[in-house]
Structures are given as structure tokens and as C-alpha cells.
Design an enzyme around this catalytic site. Structure first.
Site, mmCIF file in Angstrom:
data_model
loop_
_atom_site.group_PDB
_atom_site.id
_atom_site.type_symbol
_atom_site.label_atom_id
_atom_site.label_comp_id
_atom_site.label_asym_id
_atom_site.label_seq_id
_atom_site.Cartn_x
_atom_site.Cartn_y
_atom_site.Cartn_z
ATOM 1 N N ASP A 443 0.858 -1.106 -0.099
ATOM 2 C CA ASP A 443 0.203 0.158 0.012
ATOM 3 C C ASP A 443 0.794 1.169 0.053
ATOM 4 O OD1 ASP A 443 -2.423 1.324 0.114
ATOM 5 O OD2 ASP A 443 -2.845 0.997 2.167
ATOM 6 N N GLU A 446 2.857 4.575 -4.367
ATOM 7 C CA GLU A 446 3.098 5.500 -5.541
ATOM 8 C C GLU A 446 4.104 6.276 -5.736
ATOM 9 O OE1 GLU A 446 -0.800 3.930 -4.487
ATOM 10 O OE2 GLU A 446 0.386 5.444 -3.134
ATOM 11 N N ASP A 522 -9.047 2.849 -3.050
ATOM 12 C CA ASP A 522 -9.909 3.381 -2.086
ATOM 13 C C ASP A 522 -11.303 3.786 -2.895
ATOM 14 O OD1 ASP A 522 -8.151 2.956 -0.185
ATOM 15 O OD2 ASP A 522 -7.651 4.922 -0.008
#
Length: 788
Positions: A443, A446, A522
Site C-alpha cells: 500500500d 505510488e 480506495d
């Protein structure tokens, strides 16, 4: 000071708490100062185009064409893919490619063409280069699929990376797909799409772009043929798409266009042409076979940010067991860490985590751990101390550690573009394995660094190894998650060589399928979020990432019982089947939505468990052929325009067509059928395609149709593998592939190829062997014999 940034700073302090809010304000200004010092202004620029042809040097598979202001290297490889690179760009080094570049096709020859141009003729494609640098890709029959106009560069006068633009034209009837994980689609509408992996910072819906996974990969579907184009540069950029218009018989068609603008990096391109299955097979041969998930990862997963304790995990698991609901994995989010620090455990909430994992495993349930890349920047943190000793963390242009703000507070970030750092990070998973975890979800990679304003990521001037070439975050950003996935996957291969690693990652880039899959991130709770979920899975599959799925029910909010059930029913037919929600969201357990939803969800769970052998077969096919589990309806007949524009249904493998309910209040829906006979698997009723039919979709189920003649491997009542066969149409044959998987090890099972046919008034099922056909050695149940 920018007044808008001051307002954002004040809002940040008020919205997330004083301490964290002040950290994000400082991080935003620190990021701005770092880039101001580390990135020189672009200044004046000089525009450039290739100019006219000056010299041609034929070579293997193509050759080099020198223009007055640039040079084009072109090559057709033995697998039929076309590569070209401007300004001397080679296929390697590349983060997308797996291993060495394919050999040139010795039969492809660069030869003169009309009007001073040149061409390369190969078995599956012809490439024509004009004397001013336009590159045209044609079918062997001479139909133009793509025409790239001469590119344009803007070079800083004082040196630095050149921006460039490539404008392309495609057929008027062409449709665009791909570009990674896009919430609007899967067909990409007219508009501009950014190529910069981005955490939107809030739950997203169909209008939000970009998201966590962007790729310069387009699949273009037209009447003449399908082609995939990949521009191999990881820099920031945009793609502007405009579909063409046909002249309604007037002969004045307007071509579709794609305009790619990049902030830097090489201008190099791959194109592969053919049927969709062939195109993705070639793409997989370039970028690598998809990682094979262990069989348990194809079952049902339950996750939540906020379990908080072993007792709560056991309560949820007992809820599934007491209601006789299948469950294969439980995911622990950041709340199981010690103060959100990666590779740690909160011993107050989880004092006996290995025992919990062992108890669950005895019941056939695996534990999966979240893993974030950000490391708390504090001496005494074991990961920080060992990473400091390894010099593993990203530094800025002045040599100082780049610091950001993530869940543990002030944090530093490993440089995963360095092989030594990847090896160090991969070794840290030993702690996770010792705790009993069997899988890992990456997670915040990025990478995300919270800021009160500006981009929530690392400074663009942050330095990276880039496999020894050196560079900064402008080039490394989009491949950061890919390299983290590689580190985890390769580390697990060494630590537990007897088992297939299970890794899925929120961010990634072209080639990420080599190390695992992904999920939606999300996605917002709501009917638009449900529709976006399907878009993401289908679009990623067409970019070569076959394993993905959404957060069932959406990440935030409290779905209505109807929305939750329809999301659950869709996800039961997607590769990753996972319920998940935010700390502040409503519950996601099926029994929380009333007895009717519980019983309908049970049906979906039991059917997923029954279809597990089919999902295992699809996983092996994806690994060996590059074909995604979830495919658009036009997969077999891309020239069928009615199917090409259909976005609310999909085919699951070669056998099943799934038509989810994506809007509230529906108990019937229209389904666009590909050609052939299709059976409603619930009622047995037969429908003939191509064409549109109305099918019942009661709350108890979504429409699922089986192709006539299909062979579907299913789990029998005794747990063994059985064949569910749907009767072929009269005078027709059918068949299917079955892969009997062993579960989690590395054995490569043989494909079993079955053929179905009528013999008198019976349907017979035979197994194809080297010396002929033999009756099926597996139990067979034929359905559809009494279809109306």
C-alpha cells in the site's frame, strides 16, 4: 507565499489534527524548497523535428534511418512485435521488459518505398516510414492501423531532458482501451489522461483521474485488426484521445487521434498487431508471465482497516464459520503494526500473532499483511537502523535523506530502483513469515507522502539509483511500486522457495504482473464506485495485469444492503474477491445487512468455492498465454461494434458470460450476447447470439450464462474435480481446457484438453491425448439438454 497554499495549510492543520497537520504543512514546504534547489528552471527551449531522410543502414529485422535532426532505429522481432526508437533509443534498459529483448526477425527487411520513404515487410505486419519521419503500421493486406506523425521535441537550450510529443492517427471506427487502472471505461472516452501514479487522497469514482496505476499502454480495437502500442518511458506525461467519426457512407471519415506528451525520457515504442489473444500473448512474451497465485488466493478474502485485536479477528472468523460461509484469507491493515511502523506488531492488540495465524491456517484460512514502503525516521526503529546501515533510503540533490510524512509520522523511503536495496528489503519479509503471514498487500507505494498542498509524493528532484544509471524521481516515480513489488516477490522466493509468493500492489507499471496483481484502492462507496470497479479490472487485464479486484462495498461509507449485495455478487466472479473498508466505514460482513442479503451472499460464496478449479485454470492460462481472466465481450469478435461498445458485462474465461447489476432497483437487465448459443446457468434457458436479450436478475443472483459446448472444471460435493459440460448446439462441437492445480507449489501441471460433441442423442466428453481421444477420466455432468 501563495495565498491559496496558506489557506490549504490552515485547513490541513484543522482537518487531521494539529500534530499531523503541522507535519503535512512542513512537508509541503520542504518538498517545494527541495525541488526549487534541486531542479534547475527549464529556461528557453529549442523545438526540433526529424527533418528529411539523409541515410539508411539496413540491419537485422529492420535497420537505422538517419534524418537530418534525429535517427530512427526500427526492428521487427521474431514474435512479430515492432520496436522503434528515436534519437538512437534502444529497447533496453527497460523496467517493463522481462529478460532480454527478442531476437530480430531475419525475414524482415528494410527496403525502399515510394516517395522517398522506406518500409519493413514482415509476416504479420508492414511498417512504412515516410521521408520526413511518419511511421505507419499496416496489416499484411495493406490496411493502415496506425500512423504516427513525425515527432516533435523541445530541448532546453542550457541542457536537460527534452520534452516530446507524438501525435498518432487510427481508424475512424477504432476504440481505445488500457492506460492502466482507469475508473472511467473500460473503453476510454475522449479526453486527456495523465501518466503519473497518484494517490487521489480520497475515495474515488468514475470521474477521478489519474489513479494509482498508470501505464503508457493502449489497446486499440478496430474492424481491420487490434493492436497494442506501448511507449516505453516512465516519465510524467499525458495522453489525449479523440475517437474518430465515420462519414456515414460519404467517404469523409475523420480519423481517431492519440496525442502523447511526455516531460522526458526516450521516445521508443512497441507495437503488436493481431487478434486480441495474440496481441496479449506477444505483450506477455515481452513483459513477462503473470505470477501464479496460490490456489487459496483465488478464494474469498475479508479485510478491514480497524480490526484492532486478535479477539476481533477471531470474532469475524467465527462469524463466517458459525454461518457456514466460505473464507480463505483475512487481511490485517496498518492497525496491527506498532504505531504504524512497517514490519512490527502491536503486541497489546496482537500478543500471540503466530498462534492466531496457526489456528486460522488449520481451518484453511491464511493471514495476509499490509506492507507500506515508508519507514519511520527514528533511531531505534529496527528497519530504519538497518536501512541506514545499508544506505538504502532516497536522498535529495544535496545528499540529505528525503523525509516525508506518512502513517508513522516523519518517514524515509527505500530506493527500490537499487538492486542492493531490493535485496535488503526482501529479506525483511522473514519477520512477516515468522509472524505467520502467507501473503502481502503493498500500500501507499505510488509513493505517497502526505502534504497539505501540492503533490502528495516525493520531491521530483529526489535522487534514485535507477539500476546504476542515476536519475531522479521524475523518472523513478511511476516504477517505484513496480520495483517494490519486485523486492517483495524476489525476497519471498528466497525465504520460502517451496511456495508461490502472494503479493498484490496498489501501485505499479507495465510488467507488474511478473510479481503479482493489484486491487482497486480506495474506491468510493456508491453505485458509480461499483461501476468503476468493473472498469478497473477490465482495463488492467487489457494492459497485461490479469489478477485484480475491488474493495467490495467501497472503501468508505456504509453501502445499502442492495448495493453491498450487487457488489458482492460481481466480485464473486472477479480474480481478487475481497471485502474491505476504511476505519470509519460501515461494516462489511454479509450478516450485517439482514437475513436476505446473508442468504444471497452465501449463494455467491458457495458458487465461488465451486468454481475454484475454473479460476485456477484461468490463472494458469493467464500465466502461459497472457490472456486475462476477465475479458470484454468483444474478445472473440472485436469487429462486432455492438460488443465493442458494451461496458456492463464480461466473459470470464472461454466459458462464462457475467452480466452484473450496476444500477439500483433492477431485477431484469439487457445482455448483449456474442454469437452462438448461451445458457442461463440458473434456469437452463437457451439464448441465441449475436443480439440483445432480456434476462432475469433477481436480488438472489446476477445473470451468468454459459457458452454452448463449454467444459467448466468445478469442485464436486466430495471436494474433487468434476466437469460441468454445457451441451453444444446440434451438429456442433465444443470443448475447453482444464488445469488440475496442486495448490501452492511450483509444479507445472499439464493442460487437459476436452472435446464435447453429440453422438446420437447423447453428449459425449472426450480427453484429447497424443494417440487419440479417450472418454473423460473425470466425472461429467451435462447441462442444457432440456433447454427451451
Amino acid at each position: 507565499m501563495d495565498g491559496r497554499d496558506l489557506v490549504r495549510s490552515m485547513k490541513a492543520v484543522g482537518s487531521v489534527g494539529a500534530a499531523q497537520g503541522l507535519r503535512t504543512v512542513r512537508a509541503a514546504w520542504r518538498r517545494r524548497r527541495t525541488d526549487a534547489a534541486g531542479l534547475p528552471p527549464r529556461g528557453a527551449e529549442r523545438a526540433r523535428v526529424p527533418g528529411p531522410v539523409q541515410e539508411v543502414r539496413p540491419g537485422p529485422g529492420g535497420g537505422v534511418i538517419r534524418f537530418s535532426r534525429s535517427e530512427l532505429r526500427i526492428c521487427v522481432t521474431v514474435n512479430g512485435a515492432v520496436f522503434w526508437g528515436w534519437d538512437g533509443a534502444d529497447p533496453e534498459p527497460s523496467y517493463a521488459l522481462a529478460g532480454r529483448c527478442p531476437e530480430p526477425d531475419p525475414r524482415a527487411v528494410l527496403e525502399p518505398d515510394k516517395d522517398g520513404g522506406w518500409r519493413v515487410v514482415a509476416e504479420r505486419v508492414t511498417v512504412v516510414i515516410s521521408r520526413h519521419g511518419a511511421v505507419e503500421v499496416q496489416t499484411p493486406g495493406g490496411v493502415t492501423l496506425r500512423r504516427d506523425l513525425p515527432p516533435r521535441w523541445w530541448e532546453p537550450v542550457e541542457g536537460g531532458p527534452a520534452r516530446w510529443m507524438q501525435r498518432s492517427e487510427v481508424a475512424a471506427d477504432a476504440r481505445f482501451f488500457g492506460l492502466g487502472g482507469r475508473a472511467s471505461g473500460p473503453r476510454l472516452k475522449d479526453g486527456t489522461y495523465r501518466l503519473w501514479n497518484t494517490d487521489p487522497g480520497r475515495p474515488f469514482g468514475p470521474g477521478d483521474d489519474p489513479l494509482y496505476i498508470t501505464m503508457p499502454v493502449q489497446l486499440v480495437v478496430a474492424d481491420a485488426a487490434t493492436h497494442l502500442v506501448f511507449h516505453d518511458t516512465s516519465w510524467d506525461g499525458t495522453v489525449t484521445l479523440r475517437e474518430g467519426e465515420e462519414g456515414a457512407g460519404s467517404g469523409h471519415d475523420r480519423a481517431g487521434t492519440s496525442e502523447l506528451r511526455m516531460d522526458g525520457g526516450p521516445l521508443r515504442c512497441w507495437v503488436m498487431v493481431g487478434a486480441p489473444a495474440r496481441v496479449l500473448l506477444v505483450w506477455a512474451s515481452l513483459t513477462g508471465a503473470a505470477a501464479l497465485p496460490p490456489a487459496w488466493a483465488l478464494g474469498h478474502h475479508h479485510a478491514r482497516w480497524g480490526f484492532g485485536s486478535e479477539q476481533e479477528v477471531r470474532r469475524i472468523v467465527s462469524g463466517y464459520q458459525d454461518r457456514d460461509l466460505p473464507l480463505d484469507a483475512v487481511h490485517l491493515d496498518i492497525d496491527h503494526y506498532d504505531e504504524h511502523q512497517v514490519f512490527t506488531v502491536d503486541h497489546d492488540g496482537f500478543p500471540k500473532l503466530p498462534q492466531l495465524a496457526e489456528d486460522l491456517r488449520r481451518d484453511g484460512i491464511r493471514l495476509v499483511s499490509i506492507v507500506d514502503p515508508a519507514v519511520k525516521a527514528a533511531p531505534g526503529n529496527a528497519v530504519y537502523d538497518s536501512g541506514t546501515a545499508e544506505d538504502a533510503f532516497v536522498r535529495d540533490a544535496s545528499g540529505e535523506l528525503v523525509r516525508g510524512v506518512v502513517w508513522p509520522g516523519e518517514a524515509v523511503f527505500p530506493d527500490f530502483t537499487h538492486a542492493r536495496v531490493r535485496q535488503w528489503w526482501g529479506g525483511l519479509y522473514e519477520e512477516r513469515l515468522t509472524q505467520g503471514f502467507s501473503g502481502f498487500w503493498h500500500d501507499m507505494n505510488e509513493p505517497t507522502s502526505f502534504t497539505a498542498f501540492g503533490e502528495s509524493t516525493l520531491p521530483r528532484s529526489a535522487g534514485h539509483c535507477l539500476e546504476g544509471r542515476g536519475g531522479d524521481h521524475r523518472e523513478a516515480h511511476n516504477v517505484y511500486g513496480l520495483c517494490m513489488a519486485r523486492a517483495g516477490y524476489e525476497g519471498l522466493r528466497e525465504l520460502a522457495p517451496e511456495e508461490r509468493p502472494f503479493v498484490f500492489s496498489r501501485s505499479g507499471w507495465a510488467g507488474m504482473q511478473r510479481y503479482g496483481g493489484t486491487w482497486s484502492g480506495d474506491v468510493a462507496t456508491g453505485w458509480p464506485g461499483l461501476r468503476a470497479s468493473l472498469s478497473l479490472v477490465m482495463g488492467l487485464g487489457l494492459c497485461g495485469v490479469p489478477y485484480s479486484g475491488p474493495d467490495v462495498g467501497g472503501f468508505d461509507g456504509s453501502p445499502s444492503p442492495e448495493l453491498y449485495l450487487r457488489w458482492f455478487q460481481l466480485a464473486a466472479y472477479l480474480p481478487l474477491f475481497r471485502t474491505h473498508a476504511s476505519l470509519r466505514a460501515g461494516r462489511r460482513e454479509p450478516w450485517e445487512f439482514g437475513p436476505d442479503v446473508l442468504e444471497h451472499a452465501r449463494v455467491a460464496l458457495v458458487e465461488r468455492r465451486r468454481l475454484l478449479p475454473y479460476f485456477v485454470t484461468l490463472a494458469h492460462l493467464a500465466r502461459r498465454t497472457g490472456t486475462p481472466y476477465v475479458r470484454p465481450l468483444w474478445w472473440w469478435t472485436p469487429e462486432d461494434r455492438a460488443l465493442r461498445d458494451c461496458e456492463d458485462a464480461f466473459v470470464l474465461g472461454d466459458c462464462l458470460l457475467v452480466a452484473p447489476v450496476l444500477d439500483p432497483g433492477l431485477e431484469r437487465r439487457a445482455v448483449q450476447l456474442p454469437r452462438g448459443r448461451w445458457y442461463d446457468t440458473a434456469t437452463g434457458r437457451a439464448y441465441e447470439g449475436p443480439g440483445q436479450v432480456l434476462v432475469d436478475a433477481p436480488m438472489s443472483r446476477i445473470p451468468v450464462l454459459a457458452r454452448a459446448g463449454a467444459v467448466v472444471p468445478v469442485r464436486g460435493d466430495d471436494g474433487g474435480l468434476e466437469l460441468e459440460v454445457w451441451a453444444p448446439a446440434r451438429e456442433r462441437t465444443g470443448g475447453g481446457l482444464v488445469v488440475p492445480d496442486t495448490g501452492a507449489d511450483w509444479d507445472e501441471p499439464e493442460f487437459e484438453r476436452y472435446v464435447t460433441r453429440w453422438k446420437g442423442r447423447k453428449v459425449v466428453v472426450e480427453l484429447e491425448q497424443e494417440d487419440g481421444m479417450v472418454p473423460s477420466p473425470r466425472p461429467v455432468r451435462v447441462r442444457g439438454l432440456d433447454a427451451g
